[in-house]
Design an enzyme around this catalytic site. Sequence first.
Site, PDB file in Angstrom:
ATOM      1  N   LYS A 168       0.822  -1.225   0.000  1.00 52.12           N
ATOM      2  CA  LYS A 168       0.000   0.000   0.000  1.00 52.12           C
ATOM      3  C   LYS A 168       0.855   1.273   0.000  1.00 52.12           C
ATOM      4  O   LYS A 168       0.406   2.311  -0.480  1.00 52.12           O
ATOM      5  CB  LYS A 168      -0.957   0.008   1.199  1.00 52.12           C
ATOM      6  N   GLY A 214       0.493   2.613  11.359  1.00 54.32           N
ATOM      7  CA  GLY A 214       0.616   2.235   9.946  1.00 54.32           C
ATOM      8  C   GLY A 214      -0.463   2.894   9.095  1.00 54.32           C
ATOM      9  O   GLY A 214      -1.107   3.876   9.501  1.00 54.32           O
ATOM     10  N   GLY A 215      -0.656   2.331   7.903  1.00 55.73           N
ATOM     11  CA  GLY A 215      -1.599   2.902   6.947  1.00 55.73           C
ATOM     12  C   GLY A 215      -3.024   2.971   7.488  1.00 55.73           C
ATOM     13  O   GLY A 215      -3.729   3.969   7.279  1.00 55.73           O
ATOM     14  N   GLY A 218     -13.945  -5.548  11.863  1.00 56.85           N
ATOM     15  CA  GLY A 218     -13.522  -4.933  10.610  1.00 56.85           C
ATOM     16  C   GLY A 218     -14.181  -5.453   9.336  1.00 56.85           C
ATOM     17  O   GLY A 218     -13.818  -5.014   8.249  1.00 56.85           O
TER      18      GLY A 218
HETATM   19  P1  NAP Z   1       0.702  -1.826   9.222  1.00 56.88           P
HETATM   20  O1  NAP Z   1       0.907  -0.749   8.224  1.00 56.88           O
HETATM   21  O2  NAP Z   1       1.663  -2.945   9.330  1.00 56.88           O
HETATM   22  O3  NAP Z   1       0.551  -1.107  10.636  1.00 56.88           O
HETATM   23  C1  NAP Z   1       0.242  -1.805  11.790  1.00 56.88           C
HETATM   24  C2  NAP Z   1       0.749  -0.990  12.974  1.00 56.88           C
HETATM   25  O4  NAP Z   1       0.431  -1.730  14.132  1.00 56.88           O
HETATM   26  C3  NAP Z   1       2.247  -0.780  12.951  1.00 56.88           C
HETATM   27  O5  NAP Z   1       2.548   0.434  12.364  1.00 56.88           O
HETATM   28  C4  NAP Z   1       2.641  -0.860  14.402  1.00 56.88           C
HETATM   29  O6  NAP Z   1       2.666   0.445  14.964  1.00 56.88           O
HETATM   30  C5  NAP Z   1       1.494  -1.617  15.062  1.00 56.88           C
HETATM   31  N1  NAP Z   1       1.908  -2.964  15.428  1.00 56.88           N
HETATM   32  C6  NAP Z   1       2.391  -3.934  14.625  1.00 56.88           C
HETATM   33  N2  NAP Z   1       2.644  -5.035  15.350  1.00 56.88           N
HETATM   34  C7  NAP Z   1       2.329  -4.746  16.621  1.00 56.88           C
HETATM   35  C8  NAP Z   1       2.392  -5.461  17.843  1.00 56.88           C
HETATM   36  N3  NAP Z   1       2.825  -6.730  17.886  1.00 56.88           N
HETATM   37  N4  NAP Z   1       1.978  -4.856  18.974  1.00 56.88           N
HETATM   38  C9  NAP Z   1       1.517  -3.584  18.937  1.00 56.88           C
HETATM   39  N5  NAP Z   1       1.462  -2.852  17.822  1.00 56.88           N
HETATM   40  C10 NAP Z   1       1.842  -3.428  16.677  1.00 56.88           C
HETATM   41  O7  NAP Z   1      -0.710  -2.520   9.009  1.00 56.88           O
HETATM   42  P2  NAP Z   1      -2.037  -1.855   8.437  1.00 56.88           P
HETATM   43  O8  NAP Z   1      -2.092  -2.089   6.999  1.00 56.88           O
HETATM   44  O9  NAP Z   1      -2.176  -0.488   8.971  1.00 56.88           O
HETATM   45  O10 NAP Z   1      -3.142  -2.808   9.102  1.00 56.88           O
HETATM   46  C11 NAP Z   1      -3.372  -2.788  10.487  1.00 56.88           C
HETATM   47  C12 NAP Z   1      -4.537  -3.735  10.812  1.00 56.88           C
HETATM   48  O11 NAP Z   1      -5.706  -3.311  10.142  1.00 56.88           O
HETATM   49  C13 NAP Z   1      -4.285  -5.177  10.374  1.00 56.88           C
HETATM   50  O12 NAP Z   1      -4.773  -6.024  11.353  1.00 56.88           O
HETATM   51  C14 NAP Z   1      -5.117  -5.325   9.126  1.00 56.88           C
HETATM   52  O13 NAP Z   1      -5.571  -6.637   8.947  1.00 56.88           O
HETATM   53  C15 NAP Z   1      -6.267  -4.397   9.418  1.00 56.88           C
HETATM   54  N6  NAP Z   1      -6.885  -3.883   8.190  1.00 56.88           N
HETATM   55  C16 NAP Z   1      -8.200  -4.149   7.982  1.00 56.88           C
HETATM   56  C17 NAP Z   1      -8.811  -3.680   6.851  1.00 56.88           C
HETATM   57  C18 NAP Z   1     -10.266  -3.975   6.650  1.00 56.88           C
HETATM   58  O14 NAP Z   1     -10.752  -3.802   5.513  1.00 56.88           O
HETATM   59  N7  NAP Z   1     -10.992  -4.388   7.656  1.00 56.88           N
HETATM   60  C19 NAP Z   1      -8.113  -2.922   5.912  1.00 56.88           C
HETATM   61  C20 NAP Z   1      -6.768  -2.650   6.164  1.00 56.88           C
HETATM   62  C21 NAP Z   1      -6.150  -3.148   7.307  1.00 56.88           C
HETATM   63  P3  NAP Z   1       3.824   0.890  16.000  1.00 56.88           P
HETATM   64  O15 NAP Z   1       5.078   0.188  15.545  1.00 56.88           O
HETATM   65  O16 NAP Z   1       3.883   2.353  15.814  1.00 56.88           O
HETATM   66  O17 NAP Z   1       3.390   0.482  17.358  1.00 56.88           O
END
Ligand code: NAP
Length: 414
Positions: A61, A124-125, A219
């Site tokens: 993304k 994140g995103g 979600g």
């Molecule tokens: P991402 O860019 O990888 O960001 C996730 C963030 O979560 C990271 O920046 C990190 O922030 C934090 N993180 C990661 N591992 C962690 C851990 N073990 N403990 C605490 N914080 C943690 O992912 P994303 O694309 O934003 O997605 C995040 C979530 O949203 C995922 O679960 C994804 O499945 C969900 N999502 C759902 C939809 C939907 O349509 N329902 C769409 C997109 C994403 P820090 O390092 O700053 O703490």
Amino acid sequence: MSEPRLRYGLVGERLSHSHSPALHALLAPYPYALYEMPPDDLAAFIRAPGLGGLNVTIPYKQAVLPLCDALTPRARRIGSVNTLLYGPDGRITGDNTDYDGLRAMLERAGICVTGRKVVILGSGGTARTACAVCEDAGARAVITISRTGTNNYDNLGLHADAQVLINATPVGMHPHPDGMPVSLDAFPALLGVADAIYNPLRTRLVQVARARGIPAAGGLAMLVWQAAGAAERFTGAPIAAEKAEAALQSLRRSVENIVLIGMPGCGKTTVGRAVAALSGRAFVDTDEEVVRQVGKTIPRIFAEDGEAAFRAAEGRVVAEAAGRSGCVIATGGGTVLAAENRAALARNGRIVFLRRPLARLAVAGRPLSVDIEALAAARLPVYAAAADYAVDNDSAIGDAAERVWEGFLRCGYA
Ligand code: NAP
């Protein structure tokens, strides 16, 4: 849609469990495929001829940002692109419809952020998308909690007045559904909780919030409305809210488990098999799975290893079964007496209490069915409290199976 022969689809690194083809088929008539792409092939692939539009998922993304010819203001602001739109000249515009999805998730669940303080977990995103949605909706304050940020998990007390909590981390996602990103004790003023995770349908965070009487959303609605937003851009035509809602219900029906609970010998296995046959679903019997894994009958496990050993094996089997999707799961009579089993099964399943008159319960080979009256007095209230709905198994097996299935179809997404 002007170019019906154009290709549409989802590009990401690993897509085997994607719901997107099924979802887009429910929303619009274009051909939609999955394109699993190693990082080195991404740039060439998105320039391939014949593409009409793409969705983009993990881990691309952000990677596609510099590959676009233009970004919508929203995609630029959020710094994340989940939708690529192709102009007639092949120019690629990057857009973000996760924004539409996240906003719809909140609205559909009645979680209002206007004038409220919102805490978003993750950086994140999805977290940035949530920030944009909440700012646009007029939130009073929007705080991002990051493991490495000024606002972090060690100083949550600074934001104990938060009224809405949004989880945008993967904590609590399959295959680690016991994860909980924060304790809700840190936020005593919460009026709403939303979790971007859709597998499981109800994360532990959502379950705990609901148990405290706080409105909470998972979600899946975000997933559906981001797809609807992409479909609108791909076709140039609006998707009616009713169509998106119908797609949500359809997806819910295909991924959610049906979990049969009830007294030993009430027919969970027989009715469960019949429900699986009539619905075309896989069937799991937790008692049979324990026997298979331990290599002994249940009376032998009780006699040689004791009930605690049986319950430990059952807990492992339940955790595995609860993590599956779209199955019929028959449990043992004592399975849902354990709170952790109840929670695990409810994360991704509808719990059905199968009732049968005590005099008609099968008792042979069931170590705990000696004093059935006492067992019933202790257990029936637990079954009734754990169940989403109840079905009587007092006539033909096929009738009970049909009632289970019809009840499941009537359940909405929650
Ligand atoms: P991402 O860019 O990888 O960001 C996730 C963030 O979560 C990271 O920046 C990190 O922030 C934090 N993180 C990661 N591992 C962690 C851990 N073990 N403990 C605490 N914080 C943690 O992912 P994303 O694309 O934003 O997605 C995040 C979530 O949203 C995922 O679960 C994804 O499945 C969900 N999502 C759902 C939809 C939907 O349509 N329902 C769409 C997109 C994403 P820090 O390092 O700053 O703490």
